[in-house]
Structure formats: C-alpha cells, structure tokens
Design a protein around this motif. Structure first.
Motif, PDB file in Angstrom:
ATOM      1  N   HIS A 139      75.674  19.854  76.980  1.00 53.20           N
ATOM      2  CA  HIS A 139      76.581  20.381  75.635  1.00 53.20           C
ATOM      3  C   HIS A 139      77.706  21.030  76.446  1.00 53.20           C
ATOM      4  O   HIS A 139      78.689  21.205  75.749  1.00 53.20           O
ATOM      5  N   VAL A 140      77.510  21.496  77.529  1.00 56.48           N
ATOM      6  CA  VAL A 140      78.366  22.276  78.386  1.00 56.48           C
ATOM      7  C   VAL A 140      79.147  21.248  79.594  1.00 56.48           C
ATOM      8  O   VAL A 140      80.448  21.196  79.499  1.00 56.48           O
ATOM      9  N   SER A 141      78.404  20.759  80.246  1.00 49.48           N
ATOM     10  CA  SER A 141      78.962  19.660  81.235  1.00 49.48           C
ATOM     11  C   SER A 141      78.160  18.783  81.536  1.00 49.48           C
ATOM     12  O   SER A 141      76.842  18.561  81.394  1.00 49.48           O
ATOM     13  N   LEU A 168      79.193  30.235  86.208  1.00 51.79           N
ATOM     14  CA  LEU A 168      79.593  28.823  85.742  1.00 51.79           C
ATOM     15  C   LEU A 168      79.610  28.816  84.031  1.00 51.79           C
ATOM     16  O   LEU A 168      80.423  28.259  83.273  1.00 51.79           O
ATOM     17  N   ARG A 169      78.415  29.609  83.504  1.00 60.90           N
ATOM     18  CA  ARG A 169      78.542  29.638  82.207  1.00 60.90           C
ATOM     19  C   ARG A 169      79.572  30.556  81.618  1.00 60.90           C
ATOM     20  O   ARG A 169      80.204  30.263  80.360  1.00 60.90           O
ATOM     21  N   ASP A 170      80.127  31.493  82.291  1.00 60.90           N
ATOM     22  CA  ASP A 170      81.335  32.530  81.979  1.00 60.90           C
ATOM     23  C   ASP A 170      82.419  31.339  81.912  1.00 60.90           C
ATOM     24  O   ASP A 170      83.372  31.737  80.965  1.00 60.90           O
ATOM     25  N   LYS A 171      82.765  30.605  82.845  1.00 67.29           N
ATOM     26  CA  LYS A 171      83.684  29.850  83.076  1.00 67.29           C
ATOM     27  C   LYS A 171      83.911  28.660  82.131  1.00 67.29           C
ATOM     28  O   LYS A 171      84.982  28.631  81.529  1.00 67.29           O
ATOM     29  N   VAL A 176      86.272  17.970  86.472  1.00 65.57           N
ATOM     30  CA  VAL A 176      86.528  18.578  87.797  1.00 65.57           C
ATOM     31  C   VAL A 176      85.580  17.897  88.642  1.00 65.57           C
ATOM     32  O   VAL A 176      84.481  17.332  88.682  1.00 65.57           O
ATOM     33  N   PHE A 177      85.918  17.857  90.056  1.00 63.90           N
ATOM     34  CA  PHE A 177      85.025  17.556  91.373  1.00 63.90           C
ATOM     35  C   PHE A 177      84.270  18.885  92.002  1.00 63.90           C
ATOM     36  O   PHE A 177      84.973  19.703  92.045  1.00 63.90           O
ATOM     37  N   THR A 178      82.947  18.448  92.404  1.00 66.14           N
ATOM     38  CA  THR A 178      82.150  19.673  92.732  1.00 66.14           C
ATOM     39  C   THR A 178      81.353  19.245  93.861  1.00 66.14           C
ATOM     40  O   THR A 178      81.296  18.110  94.137  1.00 66.14           O
ATOM     41  N   CYS A 179      80.992  20.393  94.802  1.00 62.49           N
ATOM     42  CA  CYS A 179      80.310  20.088  95.993  1.00 62.49           C
ATOM     43  C   CYS A 179      78.655  19.864  95.237  1.00 62.49           C
ATOM     44  O   CYS A 179      78.491  19.911  93.940  1.00 62.49           O
ATOM     45  N   LEU A 180      77.913  19.576  96.250  1.00 62.01           N
ATOM     46  CA  LEU A 180      76.483  19.101  96.040  1.00 62.01           C
ATOM     47  C   LEU A 180      75.849  20.128  95.158  1.00 62.01           C
ATOM     48  O   LEU A 180      75.266  19.945  94.118  1.00 62.01           O
ATOM     49  N   ARG A 181      76.020  21.332  95.652  1.00 62.11           N
ATOM     50  CA  ARG A 181      75.236  22.521  94.989  1.00 62.11           C
ATOM     51  C   ARG A 181      75.768  22.958  93.724  1.00 62.11           C
ATOM     52  O   ARG A 181      75.006  23.043  92.771  1.00 62.11           O
ATOM     53  N   CYS A 182      77.039  22.906  93.643  1.00 60.28           N
ATOM     54  CA  CYS A 182      77.755  23.241  92.317  1.00 60.28           C
ATOM     55  C   CYS A 182      77.264  22.104  91.202  1.00 60.28           C
ATOM     56  O   CYS A 182      77.175  22.296  89.973  1.00 60.28           O
ATOM     57  N   GLY A 183      77.410  21.017  91.894  1.00 61.10           N
ATOM     58  CA  GLY A 183      76.774  19.877  91.184  1.00 61.10           C
ATOM     59  C   GLY A 183      75.376  20.102  90.291  1.00 61.10           C
ATOM     60  O   GLY A 183      75.419  19.635  89.153  1.00 61.10           O
ATOM     61  N   LEU A 234      74.162  22.848  89.811  1.00 57.75           N
ATOM     62  CA  LEU A 234      74.030  23.950  88.980  1.00 57.75           C
ATOM     63  C   LEU A 234      74.695  23.521  87.438  1.00 57.75           C
ATOM     64  O   LEU A 234      74.374  24.050  86.379  1.00 57.75           O
ATOM     65  N   HIS A 235      75.715  22.607  87.712  1.00 54.68           N
ATOM     66  CA  HIS A 235      76.466  21.955  86.334  1.00 54.68           C
ATOM     67  C   HIS A 235      75.242  21.384  85.538  1.00 54.68           C
ATOM     68  O   HIS A 235      75.128  21.424  84.358  1.00 54.68           O
TER      69      HIS A 235
END
Length: 206
Positions: A83-85, A136-139, A67-74, A76-77
């Motif tokens: 182990h998740v992202s 994001l953890r839920d997703k 997936v592609f994300t914005c700076l903020r969500c990146g 958070l990843h």
C-alpha cells in the motif's frame, strides 16, 4: 487442441504492479528490450545512486514511487507494504510492463528528490534496519518531508494540477494506480502494445 492452446495463450493477459494489463506473450517477447531500457535508465547519474541511502548500485526499484534503490533499501521497501511501495527487481528476474517503465522514466531519482524530500534527514549509513525503515515510512508513507518542497518545482515535474484544489501536491497518490480523470503522468492512457510500442522504444534508440 494445439490450435485452441495457442489461441488461449494469445488471449492470456499479464498485469503489472501498476494495474496495467497487456498480452502476456507480448510482454515476454519484449522482455530483453525492456531490460535494455531499464539498464539505460539505471545508468543515468542520479539513478545510479540509491534514492534512499545514496549508495551506488541500483538493482531494485519501487514502481509506484518511481525510484531506483540498492538491494538493502529494496528489501526495506518490501517491509513497507504494497500500500506504500511496490518494489521490483531491475536485473531480469521480473517481467516489466510499459506503464511501469514509463513511471520510472517520468519520475526517477532526480525528480524524487523534489517530490519526496528527505535527503538531509537520512540516517547514518551504519544505522540499523529499524531506523532506516522508520525513515522510509516518514518519507513515503507519512510524507513527513514534503513541507520543505517548493510547489513550483513539483509543478514542473507533474504539472500544476498535481497540487489539487487545496494547493498541496500531497493529494497526488502515487501509491496506487491513478484513475483516468487524475492521470497526471499519462500512465493510464490507452497504450496498445502493438500500435505504440515502436514509438515508445524509439525514445531509447531501440
């Protein structure tokens, strides 16, 4: 001595975040072309919008989730743990391997809606980082939003074998490098840079 140094450099390998290994000098030589491919992918309508918050402008990605994300969500990843992202910048700071670009091409934000769900469960844009991180953890970690996904749609993206013996696609672990036996996206197939890169780049007119 100079000859030995050049030989060692030619043998030096570079490892992608998906586990693929390539001659480092070749990855470096292909860097500008890889960035051009990423720019084209990011310019696709769905990929221009962050896969998580929907904000326009994607400068980061998660190469294992595709997936592609914005700076903020990146950012958070990055807090999710590798182990998740496995987040990675898309604007030229980092080298990219063909397996990573292939993952982004095969999944991307349009398919991610079907694979991960969670669009209607998004927090409000002004929600704090803790709320977004839990979302994001839920997703991606707990796969909480998968239940609303149609298996038929998932099959169209990953193939019917992705559902596994018990009929659930949740058995597909996109968070780690898949084995050869479970290589549903064909990412672990032999990919010699010298022999196959021409055909790969041809898809993008390069």
């Amino acid at each position: 001595m100079a000859t030995m140094s050049a030989r060692n450099r030619a043998l030096e390998m570079w490892k992608s975040k998906l586990g693929g290994q390539y001659p480092k000098h070749q990855v470096e030589a292909d860097h500008d072309r890889n960035m051009a491919i990423l720019a084209r992918l990011r310019n696709e309508p769905a990929n221009r919008l962050c896969a998580d918050c929907g904000r326009e402008g994607t400068v980061w990605s998660s190469v294992n989730l595709g997936v592609f994300t914005c700076l903020r969500c990146g950012s958070l990843h990055r807090a999710l743990g590798t182990h998740v992202s496995k987040p990675k910048g898309c604007t030229g700071t980092y080298l990219w391997g063909l397996d990573e670009i292939t993952r982004m091409k095969e999944i991307g934000n349009a398919n991610a809606v079907t694979l991960y769900g969670g669009v209607s469960e998004r927090p409000k844009p002004n929600a704090n980082d803790n709320i977004w991180l839990e979302y994001l953890r839920d997703k991606y970690e707990r796969r909480k939003f998968e239940a609303a996904i149609s298996p038929g749609k998932t099959d169209a993206i990953l193939g019917s074998d992705a559902r596994g013996k018990e009929g659930s696609w949740a058995q597909l672990d996109v968070n780690t490098s898949v084995t050869t036996e479970e290589d549903l996206l064909g990412l672990n197939a032999p990919l010699p840079v010298q022999d196959q890169k021409g055909d790969f780049f041809a898809q993008f007119g390069l």
